[in-house]
Design an enzyme around this catalytic site. Structure first.
Site, PDB file in Angstrom:
ATOM      1  N   LYS A 262      55.073  37.381  39.022  1.00  0.00           N
ATOM      2  CA  LYS A 262      55.595  37.502  40.390  1.00  0.00           C
ATOM      3  C   LYS A 262      56.523  36.331  40.702  1.00  0.00           C
ATOM      4  O   LYS A 262      56.387  35.265  40.112  1.00  0.00           O
ATOM      5  CB  LYS A 262      54.426  37.455  41.388  1.00  0.00           C
ATOM      6  CG  LYS A 262      53.581  38.703  41.437  1.00  0.00           C
ATOM      7  CD  LYS A 262      52.487  38.568  42.478  1.00  0.00           C
ATOM      8  CE  LYS A 262      51.612  39.807  42.534  1.00  0.00           C
ATOM      9  NZ  LYS A 262      52.320  41.032  42.933  1.00  0.00           N
ATOM     10  N   ARG A 336      44.901  48.779  39.641  1.00  0.00           N
ATOM     11  CA  ARG A 336      44.506  50.120  39.206  1.00  0.00           C
ATOM     12  C   ARG A 336      43.792  50.078  37.858  1.00  0.00           C
ATOM     13  O   ARG A 336      42.899  50.877  37.588  1.00  0.00           O
ATOM     14  CB  ARG A 336      45.744  51.035  39.169  1.00  0.00           C
ATOM     15  CG  ARG A 336      46.827  50.559  38.254  1.00  0.00           C
ATOM     16  CD  ARG A 336      48.184  51.180  38.536  1.00  0.00           C
ATOM     17  NE  ARG A 336      48.896  50.525  39.637  1.00  0.00           N
ATOM     18  CZ  ARG A 336      50.090  50.890  40.082  1.00  0.00           C
ATOM     19  NH1 ARG A 336      50.726  51.915  39.541  1.00  0.00           N
ATOM     20  NH2 ARG A 336      50.667  50.250  41.068  1.00  0.00           N
TER      21      ARG A 336
HETATM   22  N1  BES Z   1      48.368  42.777  44.405  1.00  0.00           N
HETATM   23  C1  BES Z   1      49.583  43.484  44.245  1.00  0.00           C
HETATM   24  C2  BES Z   1      49.960  44.308  45.465  1.00  0.00           C
HETATM   25  C3  BES Z   1      50.331  43.546  46.703  1.00  0.00           C
HETATM   26  C4  BES Z   1      51.652  43.261  46.970  1.00  0.00           C
HETATM   27  C5  BES Z   1      49.367  43.169  47.598  1.00  0.00           C
HETATM   28  C6  BES Z   1      51.989  42.597  48.130  1.00  0.00           C
HETATM   29  C7  BES Z   1      49.712  42.503  48.729  1.00  0.00           C
HETATM   30  C8  BES Z   1      51.009  42.223  49.010  1.00  0.00           C
HETATM   31  C9  BES Z   1      49.510  44.432  43.073  1.00  0.00           C
HETATM   32  O1  BES Z   1      48.699  44.049  42.041  1.00  0.00           O
HETATM   33  C10 BES Z   1      50.911  44.544  42.541  1.00  0.00           C
HETATM   34  O2  BES Z   1      51.435  43.555  42.144  1.00  0.00           O
HETATM   35  N2  BES Z   1      51.486  45.742  42.579  1.00  0.00           N
HETATM   36  C11 BES Z   1      52.828  45.939  42.154  1.00  0.00           C
HETATM   37  C12 BES Z   1      52.884  47.253  41.423  1.00  0.00           C
HETATM   38  C13 BES Z   1      54.184  47.495  40.713  1.00  0.00           C
HETATM   39  C14 BES Z   1      54.304  46.557  39.555  1.00  0.00           C
HETATM   40  C15 BES Z   1      54.221  48.907  40.252  1.00  0.00           C
HETATM   41  C16 BES Z   1      53.710  45.956  43.389  1.00  0.00           C
HETATM   42  O3  BES Z   1      53.298  46.470  44.421  1.00  0.00           O
HETATM   43  O4  BES Z   1      54.810  45.422  43.316  1.00  0.00           O
HETATM   44 ZN    ZN Z   2      49.687  42.770  40.662  1.00  0.00          ZN
END
Ligand code: BES
Ligand code: ZN
Ligand code: ZN
Length: 481
Positions: A262, A336
């Site tokens: 991230k 997931r």
């Molecule tokens: N924990 C994150 C989702 C999230 C994002 C929670 C912002 C709270 C605030 C999750 O694990 C994630 O990173 N999801 C990705 C999925 C993508 C790679 C398909 C996302 O939402 O960007």
């Molecule tokens: Zn994530």
């Protein structure tokens, strides 16, 4: 904070402040007629008209033992519900504790939801100040509900729910160095022991024996071992129904994104990626005290999603507990991956109905902002139960689609499924990924990424974890029939 029901006349209530909710165009209640002139003056001067968020304080009110009389605006009477009251008590507590009030009494109008009043006060009294005790706002010591004796069980329910939401908020607020998966498991064990619940923690070796390759793939990048936390509530009285409710919560104690890392900006917030797990633990803590007739089991797959030489790579193929193979196209879609092994395990343990809560996608934040939880289901009757519970408890939820066509998004050339479905419809493909492991068990998935954390304080609640989900889960279990 102590909460207590006082069934006495308002004049006799001894407290630092006695508060009453007043709607727009509402006159002073007869019991407070001695303050009628003050109220008239407030209204003509425009200082207080009963709008939501307003508050006025009268010191040394004539004819009352309380040191202050406080009027709190409730807005339009025909728009008012339990949520109005919950926010009003919360806002009043947050305002008055800054003024040195320690004992607050709340005059409840007849028929009002005492549980919501108490909850609001307990939620408003909470500060995420464990590592920086606030000097200006010392917490309230007592909250008294002034109402007839028949409000007692509602006051008690409000106390339980308020405290359990704060239990959840405390867990979510812990930074990841102080709340690893193992520490979360310890906290769950301690909570279960105090609450008379059974707790079992599956550790890495056991999960390997069982074949939870999807969960373990996420965990392998961290020096912190993973845990699958299981907490069981069994009703004392035998039920005739075979229903068994599973509450499953995402427990990523920190989400760096893994190798699909991230951006640095705002990454500190990813300590709240276990808010779903914390919500199911808070809920079962309340369930232990409220004792519904249905057996409930909480599952929290807990891992840390890290970068490092042991971390899984994009393109890795893992085999989930169900036997399905998954191509890990993006290591940041880890929630997931851990949830599906917990889902399969819950089915194996005989759970007949499932609800999961997860800070699963940024896409749900884009779609619904910070107001509504995204709700997905494979069973409309099950969704109706969850929505009814949520509505009663003032947790907003929006039904998101899960048509078959979206399933296509998860196709992988090399495995049964890919773990991402591309940018468009991201919250839906994430939900579909879970559904592939749920099969036909009635299930609701709650994406709480937008609602589990307040970026700014509200008048009724501090910045940080909201404790969302707890109330809906508890209501679902206590209203089950
Ligand atoms: N924990 C994150 C989702 C999230 C994002 C929670 C912002 C709270 C605030 C999750 O694990 C994630 O990173 N999801 C990705 C999925 C993508 C790679 C398909 C996302 O939402 O960007
Ligand atoms: Zn994530
Ligand atoms: Zn995550």
């Amino acid at each position: 904070m102590e909460t207590k029901l006082l069934s006495q006349s308002l004049a006799d209530v001894e407290a630092d402040a006695l508060a009453v909710l007043l709607f727009e165009d509402q006159a002073a209640p007869p019991e407070l007629s001695s303050a009628a002139a003050w109220l008239d003056e407030l209204k003509t001067s425009g200082e207080f008209s009963g709008k939501g968020g307003e508050l006025a304080i009268l010191h040394q009110p004539a004819g009352l033992k309380a040191k202050r009389l406080v009027v709190v605006g409730g807005g339009k009477r025909d728009k008012a519900d339990s949520a109005t009251l919950r926010r009003a008590t919360g806002s009043a507590v947050r305002c008055l504790k800054q003024k040195g009030v320690k004992r607050l009494a709340w005059s409840l109008s007849s028929g009002a939801d005492a549980a919501a009043a108490v909850e609001g006060a307990i939620l408003g009294n909470y500060e995420p100040d464990r590592y920086k005790p606030s000097t200006d706002a010392k917490p309230l010591e007592s909250f008294f509900v002034v109402a007839p004796p028949d409000a007692a069980s509602s006051v008690e329910r409000g106390r339980i729910l308020g405290e359990c939401q704060n239990f959840t908020r405390d867990l979510v607020n812990e930074p990841a160095n102080r709340l690893t998966p193992m520490i979360l498991a310890d906290r769950a064990r301690a909570m279960a022991a105090e609450s008379g619940l059974e707790c079992e923690v599956l550790e890495q070796d056991r999960m390997r024996q069982l074949g939870m390759g999807s969960l373990l793939g996420v965990a392998q990048g961290s020096a912190e071992p993973p845990a699958l936390i299981i907490v069981r509530y069994k009703p004392a009285t035998a039920t005739t129904s075979a229903d068994h409710l599973a509450l499953i919560g995402k427990g990523v104690t920190f989400d760096t994104g893994g190798v699909s890392i991230k951006p640095a900006d705002g990454m500190e917030k990813m300590k709240y990626d276990m808010a779903g797990g914390a919500a199911v633990l808070g809920a079962i803590r309340a369930i232990a005290q409220l004792k519904p007739a249905i057996p409930v089991t909480a599952f929290v797959p807990a891992v840390e999603n890290m970068v490092g030489s042991r971390a899984q790579r994009p393109g890795d193929i893992v085999t989930a507990l169900s036997g399905k193979t998954i191509e890990v196209l993006n290591t940041d879609a880890e929630g997931r991956l851990i949830l599906v092994d917990a889902i399969t395990y819950a089915k194996r343990l005989g759970c007949t109905h499932m609800v999961d809560a997860a800070t699963l996608t940024g896409a749900i934040v884009v779609a619904l902002g910070t107001i509504n939880i995204g709700a997905f289901t494979n069973n409309d009757a099950m969704l109706a139960r969850v929505m009814t519970a949520a509505k009663a408890e003032g947790e907003k939820m929006w039904h998101m689609p899960l048509d078959d066509e979206y399933k296509e998004l998860l196709k992988s050339a090399f495995a049964d499924l890919g773990n991402i479905g591309g940018r468009s419809g991201g919250a839906i493909s994430a939900a579909w990924f879970l559904r592939e492991f749920v099969d036909d068990t009635p299930w609701v998935h709650l994406d709480i990424a937008g609602t589990a954390w307040l970026d700014d304080a509200k008048p009724y609640m501090a910045k940080g974890p909201s404790g969302v989900g707890v109330r809906t889960f508890v209501k679902l279990a206590t209203d089950w029939s």
